[in-house]
Structure formats: structure tokens, C-alpha cells
Design a protein around this motif. Sequence first.
Motif, PDB file in Angstrom:
ATOM      1  N   ASP A  55       6.598  -3.370 -15.611  1.00 52.85           N
ATOM      2  CA  ASP A  55       5.681  -2.723 -16.558  1.00 52.85           C
ATOM      3  C   ASP A  55       4.235  -2.857 -16.092  1.00 52.85           C
ATOM      4  O   ASP A  55       3.440  -1.907 -16.192  1.00 52.85           O
ATOM      5  CB  ASP A  55       5.835  -3.345 -17.950  1.00 52.85           C
ATOM      6  CG  ASP A  55       7.139  -2.956 -18.618  1.00 52.85           C
ATOM      7  OD1 ASP A  55       7.788  -1.996 -18.144  1.00 52.85           O
ATOM      8  OD2 ASP A  55       7.516  -3.609 -19.616  1.00 52.85           O
ATOM      9  N   ALA A  56       3.880  -4.030 -15.578  1.00 53.79           N
ATOM     10  CA  ALA A  56       2.521  -4.243 -15.088  1.00 53.79           C
ATOM     11  C   ALA A  56       2.212  -3.329 -13.916  1.00 53.79           C
ATOM     12  O   ALA A  56       1.112  -2.770 -13.816  1.00 53.79           O
ATOM     13  CB  ALA A  56       2.331  -5.705 -14.691  1.00 53.79           C
ATOM     14  N   THR A  93       8.959 -11.901 -16.925  1.00 50.68           N
ATOM     15  CA  THR A  93      10.278 -11.437 -16.498  1.00 50.68           C
ATOM     16  C   THR A  93      10.116 -10.331 -15.463  1.00 50.68           C
ATOM     17  O   THR A  93       9.017  -9.819 -15.229  1.00 50.68           O
ATOM     18  CB  THR A  93      11.057 -10.891 -17.694  1.00 50.68           C
ATOM     19  OG1 THR A  93      10.393  -9.701 -18.176  1.00 50.68           O
ATOM     20  CG2 THR A  93      11.146 -11.912 -18.816  1.00 50.68           C
ATOM     21  N   GLY A  94      11.247  -9.936 -14.890  1.00 49.94           N
ATOM     22  CA  GLY A  94      11.206  -8.809 -13.968  1.00 49.94           C
ATOM     23  C   GLY A  94      10.704  -7.549 -14.643  1.00 49.94           C
ATOM     24  O   GLY A  94       9.954  -6.768 -14.053  1.00 49.94           O
ATOM     25  N   ASP A  95      11.115  -7.332 -15.883  1.00 53.39           N
ATOM     26  CA  ASP A  95      10.634  -6.157 -16.620  1.00 53.39           C
ATOM     27  C   ASP A  95       9.126  -6.226 -16.864  1.00 53.39           C
ATOM     28  O   ASP A  95       8.426  -5.207 -16.804  1.00 53.39           O
ATOM     29  CB  ASP A  95      11.371  -6.037 -17.955  1.00 53.39           C
ATOM     30  CG  ASP A  95      12.801  -5.561 -17.791  1.00 53.39           C
ATOM     31  OD1 ASP A  95      13.106  -4.959 -16.732  1.00 53.39           O
ATOM     32  OD2 ASP A  95      13.613  -5.785 -18.714  1.00 53.39           O
ATOM     33  N   ALA A 115      10.823  -8.848  -8.190  1.00 50.15           N
ATOM     34  CA  ALA A 115      10.444  -7.597  -8.856  1.00 50.15           C
ATOM     35  C   ALA A 115       9.134  -7.061  -8.299  1.00 50.15           C
ATOM     36  O   ALA A 115       8.964  -5.841  -8.118  1.00 50.15           O
ATOM     37  CB  ALA A 115      10.322  -7.831 -10.364  1.00 50.15           C
ATOM     38  N   LEU A 116       8.197  -7.946  -8.001  1.00 47.52           N
ATOM     39  CA  LEU A 116       6.912  -7.511  -7.461  1.00 47.52           C
ATOM     40  C   LEU A 116       7.073  -6.894  -6.074  1.00 47.52           C
ATOM     41  O   LEU A 116       6.592  -5.783  -5.816  1.00 47.52           O
ATOM     42  CB  LEU A 116       5.956  -8.700  -7.397  1.00 47.52           C
ATOM     43  CG  LEU A 116       4.515  -8.383  -7.004  1.00 47.52           C
ATOM     44  CD1 LEU A 116       3.834  -7.532  -8.053  1.00 47.52           C
ATOM     45  CD2 LEU A 116       3.716  -9.672  -6.775  1.00 47.52           C
ATOM     46  N   THR A 117       7.752  -7.596  -5.188  1.00 49.06           N
ATOM     47  CA  THR A 117       7.896  -7.080  -3.821  1.00 49.06           C
ATOM     48  C   THR A 117       8.820  -5.877  -3.748  1.00 49.06           C
ATOM     49  O   THR A 117       8.811  -5.150  -2.755  1.00 49.06           O
ATOM     50  CB  THR A 117       8.395  -8.195  -2.875  1.00 49.06           C
ATOM     51  OG1 THR A 117       9.598  -8.777  -3.405  1.00 49.06           O
ATOM     52  CG2 THR A 117       7.339  -9.282  -2.734  1.00 49.06           C
ATOM     53  N   ASP A 118       9.603  -5.647  -4.797  1.00 51.41           N
ATOM     54  CA  ASP A 118      10.463  -4.457  -4.850  1.00 51.41           C
ATOM     55  C   ASP A 118       9.705  -3.187  -5.235  1.00 51.41           C
ATOM     56  O   ASP A 118      10.204  -2.082  -4.995  1.00 51.41           O
ATOM     57  CB  ASP A 118      11.585  -4.660  -5.882  1.00 51.41           C
ATOM     58  CG  ASP A 118      12.748  -5.459  -5.322  1.00 51.41           C
ATOM     59  OD1 ASP A 118      12.868  -5.550  -4.085  1.00 51.41           O
ATOM     60  OD2 ASP A 118      13.524  -6.001  -6.137  1.00 51.41           O
ATOM     61  N   ALA A 120      -3.575  -7.067 -12.916  1.00 50.66           N
ATOM     62  CA  ALA A 120      -2.677  -7.785 -13.815  1.00 50.66           C
ATOM     63  C   ALA A 120      -2.223  -9.074 -13.152  1.00 50.66           C
ATOM     64  O   ALA A 120      -2.033  -9.139 -11.935  1.00 50.66           O
ATOM     65  CB  ALA A 120      -1.465  -6.923 -14.159  1.00 50.66           C
ATOM     66  N   VAL A 121      -2.034 -10.100 -13.967  1.00 53.10           N
ATOM     67  CA  VAL A 121      -1.553 -11.388 -13.478  1.00 53.10           C
ATOM     68  C   VAL A 121      -0.214 -11.690 -14.134  1.00 53.10           C
ATOM     69  O   VAL A 121      -0.086 -11.647 -15.367  1.00 53.10           O
ATOM     70  CB  VAL A 121      -2.549 -12.512 -13.775  1.00 53.10           C
ATOM     71  CG1 VAL A 121      -1.956 -13.875 -13.399  1.00 53.10           C
ATOM     72  CG2 VAL A 121      -3.847 -12.292 -13.001  1.00 53.10           C
ATOM     73  N   VAL A 122       0.781 -11.969 -13.295  1.00 55.99           N
ATOM     74  CA  VAL A 122       2.102 -12.357 -13.779  1.00 55.99           C
ATOM     75  C   VAL A 122       2.421 -13.745 -13.240  1.00 55.99           C
ATOM     76  O   VAL A 122       1.806 -14.226 -12.293  1.00 55.99           O
ATOM     77  CB  VAL A 122       3.188 -11.345 -13.349  1.00 55.99           C
ATOM     78  CG1 VAL A 122       2.917  -9.974 -13.934  1.00 55.99           C
ATOM     79  CG2 VAL A 122       3.289 -11.266 -11.821  1.00 55.99           C
TER      80      VAL A 122
END
Length: 516
Positions: free
Chosen positions: A50-51, A44-46, A219-222, A207-209
Motif C-alpha cells: 500500500d505504501a 505487514t506485506g500489505d 514485499a518491498l524488494t518485490d 514512507a517508512v515501514v
Amino acid sequence: MPAQTASPALFASLIDDVVASGSDTVPVPSPATGERHHDLPRSTGDDVRDAVSRARLAQLAWARAGFAHRRRVLLRAHDLILERRELLLDLVQIESGKTRGQALEELVQAAAVTRYNALEAQRVLRGRRVRAGLPTLVTTRVRYRAKGVAGVITPWNYALSLAAMDVVPALAAGCAVVQKADDQGALSILALRRAFIDAGVPEALWAVVTGSADEAGEALTDTVDYICFTGSTATGRRIAGKAGRRLVGASLELGGKNPIIVLDDVDPVQAAADVAYGCFSAMGQLCVSIERIYVHRKIAGPFTAALVERLSDPKLGSALDFDADYGSLASAAQLTRVTAHLDDALAKGATVLVGGKPRTDVGPWFFEPTVLTGVTPEMDVYAAETFGAIASLYLVDDEVEAVLAANASEYGLNASVLTRSSKTAKRVSDALVAGSVNINEGYRGAFSSVAAPMGGVKASGLGRRNGREGLLRFVDPVTVSRTTGVLALPRTGAEFRALEGPFLLLTRALRAIRRS
């Protein structure tokens, strides 16, 4: 973990390393059968945020540990990649459908990238003294500070090597990484990561998502401090826009419609072998593989005959061995894309020179390597990237016509020229507009040269991976200057008046002795 054949227990162990808090999963099929191979959790975005937060904490200690520590860890990871080669080769084949030989290319590339960055990071990033604006009065040096957390988004087609080309230099530079893996390549990435963790990379540092672009990708690029993206030009443009709004850096390797020029002095049989591999390695599902073939009219007959002979009875297969020459398309979506380009071209007058048929007798997504002639601008295959199993052949009268045609594309990732003349090779390669140019090879010369920058121009991307440039993208240069105390710098009008003459004399003297 010793080298071993992939097993369901191992799949489950690797999947547990994905940062995902919920129970949502997605089935991932195998190209060999088209059937579900495993279920992959969805981040998820969360989960992503967190990662990134955990990676920030881990990065502080990793950066402080210094180059020597990072070099030792990365070289251990290099050795583990080689020790676990059978497992990694299995996973690449299982997920991508490519042959053992093409999987081996990935493994060798991942090892080479790791070795290069382990050994070169300190030399490239250790900082240096530069000439001060006021020699003897000021000293100046440049040091490099790791950017922080890099977000890496990689596709399915070369999951192992593309992960290494972005993740390893980030780690070598002192950064942390949160990587969004494509579903179809996640196991390969997780197994590669496991080697680095076992070598001493802290778990939170890489970390891998997984998950959708709309949630996990956004979420990552943000949140990250630098973005690495490999994928389509359309998505790359959106990521570039976001990076610009956030004022963070980005490196983007995007699409290609890569040309090869076959001149009239080549051996036609050898040239056909080079073109066939350059076009259909990984069934054309490679950003730098060839989709446009420009052949000098004088050699077109024997070259075309040799190419047809080479591709008429392709050795297709998905077994975990070295028997097959060509693998499978990676997914049903890829088969649909290839079929759509072929059908559109045939409906508008193109001709199949060789190939042109699915091979469901071998596997659900196998497709014969296909070469078209009579391709015209109104066909989708003419200018749009197919990314799989189709190349188009065109005749040209001379090298000037070939170069103009090769450059007449919105893309500029890779280009190639086949000729026996080194003089001609230099002249043509200098005229081609692309981020890399291969002479007497399709793509592997430049792709394997991990000490040299790799990237595209025009719509094929921004920035470079590999080499010095690949390391420097993960750091910010910091200029540090210090006054020596030999002479106080002027602060008042009277002090400036007194030093005007000496300053002008110094400036003219530096010009006279050609000092920058």
C-alpha cells in the motif's frame, strides 16, 4: 517543531508515522540500560505494498514539480536538520549507544548530503546534447527520467546518515521512497523524515515501514523500481539475485574488513590516535571502520606503546553530552558477536594487547576497545567482519608486504595509509584495492566527501552512493534524436548507393579531426 529534548510524547508521535495497519509491536531496548525503551509497530506485506502504491501517485506530481521546487524544499529540510540538531543527536544516541561526538558526525553528514543533492541535482540531471551519428542531419540529446519508487533498506548503526545518503538523492532526482527502517534506528529515521515533511515533502512520497525481512523486506524488494541496501554481504547477495530476476537496478553497500597501513615515517603518538579512532568510532560498528592494522616493524614498538596507552583507560559513557570518547555496543546480539570472536581467537592462541573485557559497570553492552596480536587464519576474527570493538594488529617489513596483506581479503570497502610522504601515500593508495582510500585518516575523509562516490568492490558491494553517481542511480537515461530535414536519410538501395561516398567521406573526416 522547534529543537527539543526527546520525550515519550515525541516518541509516540514519531512512531505514529510508521505505515502499519495492525496492532503487532516489538519492544526496542536502549543500549544505555538494556531495558525496553519503546514499542515499535510491525508493518505487514500489505502495508508495504500500500505504501508503494501511494508513493507511486505522489511521485508523479513530485517529478513534474521540477528541480527548482525540489531544491527549495530540500534546502528547507537542510535548515530544519540543523535547527532540530539536539533532538536528532539525542535520538541517535538513545538508539545506537554511540557518543555525542559520533552522533554529531551523523548529523553533519545528513545535512551535507541534503545540501549537496539540493544544489547539484539539476546540474547533474538536466540532460545534455550529445554528438549525433550524422552531424547536421540529426540532433541528439539525452534526458533523464526518474525511475519511480526507490526501496531503501537501512541498518541500525548509522541510521541518520545512511538514510540521508540514499533517500535524499532519490528525492532530488524526482523519485519517491519507501524505506524499511531497522527497529533499532527507526526513531532517528522518523525524526529525519519529519523534518523533510515539514519542509514540504509530501507525506506519501517518503514512507517508512518496519517489520521482518521475510515479510516487509520481501514485499518491498518485490515491488519497488530500484533497491538500495546497506547491510551484510550475505543478505546483499540475495537482494542482488532478486533484483537480477526482476531486472531492476540495485546499489548495495555491504561488509568490510578494512585495513590501515602504518608506515615507519609517522609520528607514533599521532598515528595511534588516528588508528584508535578509525577502529573504535561507534565501537567499530561502522561499515568503513578499521579492523586490520598493519604496522611497519621499525615503528612497531613506539606505536604499540602509544596505542596501548591511549586505549588502556577508555572514557566510556552513554550520557547525552560530549563527555565520553567511546560508546556502547548497540545490542545484546552485538555483544555476543564480539565476545564470540574474542573467545575463538584466544582459544586458538591470540593475545589481547589492550582491552578485552565487557564493562557492565558502565552499561549492559559496553565493551572495552580491544586490540589483538598473534591472529592467524584459522581464527574467525582474521577474515570475517567483526563489526564491533575488536581490531587485530600485524607487523610487516615493508610497504609491499603491507599492501599485499591489506588486499588479501574478500572485501574491498575502505582502506587507509598513514605516512608523512605524499609520494609514498600516492603509491600505496594507488595499489590498495578498495572503493575508498584515506590518507592519514581512518575513514572520515572519504566518508564525509559527499560529492565523491562511496561504495565497495569485491564482496563489499555494487554501485555507489553520493556524488554524481549517487544521483544517476535513480534515473534512466533517455536518448532523444531528431532529423533536421537538411537532407533526407536514405531508404532505398539507390539512395544508399548515391550517399555511400559522402557518408564514408564524413566518417574519415571525423576521424581525421579526432571528433568522436
